[in-house]
Design an enzyme around this catalytic site. Structure first.
Site, PDB file in Angstrom:
ATOM      1  N   GLN A  78      12.307  -8.655 -51.542  1.00 12.15           N
ATOM      2  CA  GLN A  78      11.695  -8.977 -52.842  1.00 12.15           C
ATOM      3  C   GLN A  78      11.317  -7.693 -53.581  1.00 12.15           C
ATOM      4  O   GLN A  78      11.494  -7.585 -54.796  1.00 12.15           O
ATOM      5  CB  GLN A  78      10.426  -9.828 -52.668  1.00 12.15           C
TER       6      GLN A  78
ATOM      7  N   ARG B 202      12.220 -19.319 -53.754  1.00 14.15           N
ATOM      8  CA  ARG B 202      11.279 -18.191 -53.695  1.00 14.15           C
ATOM      9  C   ARG B 202       9.966 -18.531 -54.396  1.00 14.15           C
ATOM     10  O   ARG B 202       8.891 -18.187 -53.926  1.00 14.15           O
ATOM     11  CB  ARG B 202      11.924 -16.938 -54.287  1.00 14.15           C
TER      12      ARG B 202
ATOM     13  N   TYR C   4      10.776 -15.557 -44.769  1.00  9.15           N
ATOM     14  CA  TYR C   4      11.953 -16.345 -45.159  1.00  9.15           C
ATOM     15  C   TYR C   4      12.209 -16.377 -46.671  1.00  9.15           C
ATOM     16  O   TYR C   4      11.381 -15.909 -47.443  1.00  9.15           O
ATOM     17  CB  TYR C   4      11.978 -17.726 -44.516  1.00  9.15           C
ATOM     18  N   GLU C   5      13.368 -16.861 -47.048  1.00 10.54           N
ATOM     19  CA  GLU C   5      13.850 -16.805 -48.443  1.00 10.54           C
ATOM     20  C   GLU C   5      13.902 -15.378 -48.968  1.00 10.54           C
ATOM     21  O   GLU C   5      13.586 -15.127 -50.137  1.00 10.54           O
ATOM     22  CB  GLU C   5      12.984 -17.666 -49.358  1.00 10.54           C
ATOM     23  N   GLY C   6      14.313 -14.452 -48.124  1.00  4.27           N
ATOM     24  CA  GLY C   6      14.345 -13.033 -48.497  1.00  4.27           C
ATOM     25  C   GLY C   6      13.031 -12.398 -48.089  1.00  4.27           C
ATOM     26  O   GLY C   6      11.991 -12.737 -48.642  1.00  4.27           O
TER      27      GLY C   6
END
Lengths: 575, 575
Positions: free
Chosen positions: A434, A286, A427-429
């Protein structure tokens, strides 16, 4: 479509905001060498990578022309090892050094940089959770970059909600047999390294349902003998590549595990604790994606600025120069460039500052200092990820706008940055995830301690005014609503995160401006390249931000405290 | 990737905001028929048009599969003639009818809709400035759509600054010979109609330099005999097509005029007055592009809403439902959808309202009413163009975000809307040009009369509060700075335009909400399809906007009044 790493800006943020020692003589050397690889090798193949894309043929993924050679140069330079554990061949350099270096890779060629970014996450994961034997066998060659690592989380029915994943892992002696399909696997298959080490989430037969029944497995593409030599292919393959809006140079794979006997996988860490282990790595990723937000914005800015300098069109509105002038003379174009530059500086400083806190969380003087730094990292990671990437997309859009009609033409290159940037809020959450992470896990569950510590530090730094009051008020609201009415807090989470980002950016630029002011007035030391005009610009950027960006804070506070009600009470059938 | 025209929303905006008569029984019929063509014929070929794109082969442009047949259906339905002069075969319907109809074409297939949009501009131009003979020869078949029209303004060195254009027109008997290159010519060459009527700006040999020496010429692709029959090809050709970020179904041409003897062109209007004539048309086109902002936003919204209804992922945060739920249940997703929908409603109402003012400017009861309406149109045209398209891009981006990872995959379709939308802030005068037009020509040169009249009407409608005060204060600043310090006013123009848009959108939604309230409480008449839930949603959208969007007004006022100084005084060499 060139890229010149903004080393002076990076150095200034590192030493004046992130607290990196001013007397680190190796830093300019490292940054200078990285800038050379980024500018001379990676940036020139960025456009070709976009045009050509990665291609799947007979189960083999061919990366775009030049990527293989560039990766070899990257490995040869030892760049993969920068932040890694020296026990396994890493250079053990701090994140304050690894972060600007990684910014360069991502600015020069984001599609390429995803390969080492994912590998780095896998290395972190294995370093933290692998067995001694696993570390010994895999880490040295992942750290050197001879082998690369991937993350295998998503399945068609399990994206943000990983608890739904179905991939199976059945024990067989010392290992497991993995069967299942994973999607959106970045650099899941490629031709730049001889082996790929997949980190795969799967369920064992006796696992409980949901997120508490997920284990983590190491699944090599090519089997590795105990002596480290390569053996035959494991039972896994890339089934197809996605057709994407951007980052076309990077293969995004659908991976099939165990079409035949099942892919051989090795449990990493404790059974059913895979999600926790994966989260170690995801925080790293992240930060990496937040850094991409800065990087792509910087690239877009450089391209727009250079175009604005050479494109001649229209008269000077202030009548200063006769005839047609370069469009950088037009106030509207200058406003766009300053909007880009001020926010890039703010995002970069916040990212480097957070990287320094990661270093402190590991190497701080005492347990209290380490814990405080860790709390700060936990708090700011979702902000760096989401605020940077949302603003990064806005900046890439401004980059197109500065070009006028040429911005819409693909050959110009501005459009690629706009397309590439758009993945970063996803992406990555997703940035919605977040925002929920910040609101519920980092503020509400913490009873606001970490946020209040941050607010106190901002005040100690002399910050005051309506924006800070807005953040305090909004934080109070989140603490209340988070417990009393979670739907309301969830509805407010996105503007709350943006508010934190906007105010934190102001904090960072204020620190930069003060350091610049000290250097200008009192002759305080400043890093190389920070001449009087450079320092004056830092002061101007902070002021520009305060007048043009920071006023959003109050609007965001209203959205947080009053805006969620109509969201939470909506009957969505009427939409 | 379907599209269903939001007829109830359109009707409500038309009758309750734009003042279209509630008893116009033909309106629902016309909208219903247009919706059918848009949904059944144009929308289904939108994705294929993007994938395949227009192709140039041996000087011939081949449009994507299905476009030719769709255009034939469009012409057969008489849709091209909707707002045109009945003297030449037009239907003479008001802009309040033509505008929602055109919204449907653009929402269904923006690349396709550009062809009639440009044709309509050419028709307007010829209707206003052509000689009787020119009108007689060309208008009927342009209005029917058998022939299409184009605008030829831009040259490589002459974009925003048309005064720099170099294309030459040398007199030869009754006509001229045109020589020069034009770029960015939308639908400049294609295979959907048998002739193309190019409207070309060029200079005669004796013309003064700059923008006062530009004349307008009608240059047919195929020569037309006095009896209307087609003759041989004129000396013009498409040299190449641009590779663009979006609207790939529409050919964007580099056009070469007069490679051999010079293309035959006919002067339209007075010599050296071509730019004035072109501006008549450009205002029409700017409204059309502003409408595209609404249209593409509506398309993106429908796609995102439908995906959010069917994608199941994650738990209900308020604990209302057990198990996994459709993501439309998640507050963050609902916030995104409401942010899209509220602003779409605001933009649509403002666009339809301005269209109604165009009708009034022509058919108002008396000269004073017509002049007042024209002043309102002049003031709001740059706002409709720039605010709609900036927000349209933001909404298309939210459309991707609602989809999560699937949004980045081209097959999903959300990415196409994002790419297509990005041209709208650029063409027909960049949004920076619109902001300067609003600031200098529409506010400063007018001494604020039209803007003050608008503010007075907003107050009469009961608007008050900080946002209105912000607009008043910012307007006062622009009037002062516009004369005292043009560079400062130019630096403030973009946030000023956004501020006008944000407040005007609030005004529009307030009108809608009041009408909904009257209908709900007092049983006042409402258009078909406006049931109690529909009406309640209108009230909710206005409130959501007031709490989540409108607070930006104060931040924008600060940017206007304080933010420009660092822009105007910047030494750009330090960037």
């Amino acid at each position: 479509m060139t890229y010149a790493a903004p080393i002076a800006d990076m150095m200034f943020a590192l030493t004046e905001v992130a607290g990196h020692p001013r007397d680190d003589d190796t830093l300019p050397q490292i940054l200078g060498q990285a800038a050379k690889l980024a500018g001379d090798v990676l940036a020139p193949i960025n456009r070709a990578g976009d045009l050509e894309g990665a291609v799947l043929e007979n189960g083999v993924v061919r990366t775009p022309k030049g990527f293989k050679e560039a990766y070899a140069a990257f490995v040869k330079g030892g760049w993969n090892a920068v932040p890694c554990d020296p026990d396994h061949g890493g250079q053990g350099l701090p994140w304050t050094v690894a972060t600007p270096v990684a910014e360069m890779w991502n600015a020069a060629n984001m599609a390429f940089a995803l390969c080492p970014l994912l590998n780095q996450g896998a290395i972190e994961l294995l370093t933290a959770h692998g067995s001694p034997a696993q570390k010994k066998l895999y880490l040295p060659r992942m750290i050197s970059g001879e082998w690369t690592g991937t993350m295998n989380l998503t399945e068609p029915q399990a994206g943000s909600d990983l608890g739904q994943l179905k991939t199976r892992a059945v024990p067989e002696g010392e290992h497991y047999r993995i069967k299942g399909q994973k999607i959106f696997i970045t650099w899941g298959e490629h031709d730049v390294a001889e082996n790929i080490v997949h980190m795969v989430l799967a369920r064992t037969p006796d696992a409980p349902a949901g997120s508490r029944g997920i284990s983590l497995f190491l699944v090599p593409k090519v089997m590795v003998r105990p002596d480290g030599g390569l053996d035959g292919r494991n039972d896994l393959r890339c089934v197809s590549l996605e057709h994407k809006l951007g980052i076309n140079g990077s293969p995004t794979c659908v991976m099939a595990y165990g079409d035949n006997d099942g892919a051989v996988g090795y449990l990493v860490g404790a059974k059913n604790r895979g999600l926790e282990a994966m989260f170690t790595m995801m925080n790293n990723e992240r930060m990496g994606v937040g850094l991409q937000g800065v990087a792509i914005a910087e690239r877009a800015y450089q391209q727009a600025r250079d175009y604005a300098r050479q494109r001649v069109q229209g008269r000077d509105v202030s009548g200063g120069k006769p005839g047609s002038v370069a469009i950088i003379r037009h106030p509207d174009v200058r406003r766009m460039l300053l909007t880009m530059k001020a926010q890039i500086d703010a995002m970069r400083a916040l990212t480097y500052y957070t990287a320094a806190q990661i270093d402190l969380s590991k190497g701080g003087a005492d347990a209290a200092a380490r814990a405080a730094a860790q709390a700060r990292v936990d708090l700011l990671t979702p902000v760096v990820k989401a605020w940077n990437t949302d603003v990064g997309c806005e900046i890439a859009s401004l980059g197109i706008q500065v070009h006028g009609g040429m911005g819409f033409i693909e050959e110009t290159g501005a459009a690629q940055h706009y397309r590439d940037a758009r993945i970063t809020p996803i992406y990555e959450g997703t940035n919605g995830i977040q925002a929920a992470d910040l609101a519920f896990r980092k503020v509400v569950r913490d009873d606001g301690r970490a946020m209040n510590a941050l607010l106190a530090e901002m005040k100690d730094d002399g910050l005051s005014g309506a924006a800070l009051a807005a953040l305090e008020k909004a934080t109070g609201f989140m603490l209340f609503a988070g417990k009393a009415n979670p739907a309301l807090a969830a509805a407010a989470a996105t503007p709350y995160l943006r508010l934190v980002g906007v105010v934190a950016g102001h904090w960072m630029l204020t620190r930069q401006a003060r350091a610049a002011d000290r250097a200008l007035r009192d002759g305080a030391p400043a890093p190389e390249g920070a001449g009087p005009e450079f320092l004056a610009l830092k002061i101007r950027l902070a002021r520009f931000y305060e007048r043009n960006i920071l006023p959003q804070a109050e609007a965001l506070e209203t959205a947080v405290t009053e805006g969620g009600d109509d969201v939470a009470t909506l009957d969505d059938a009427v939409l």
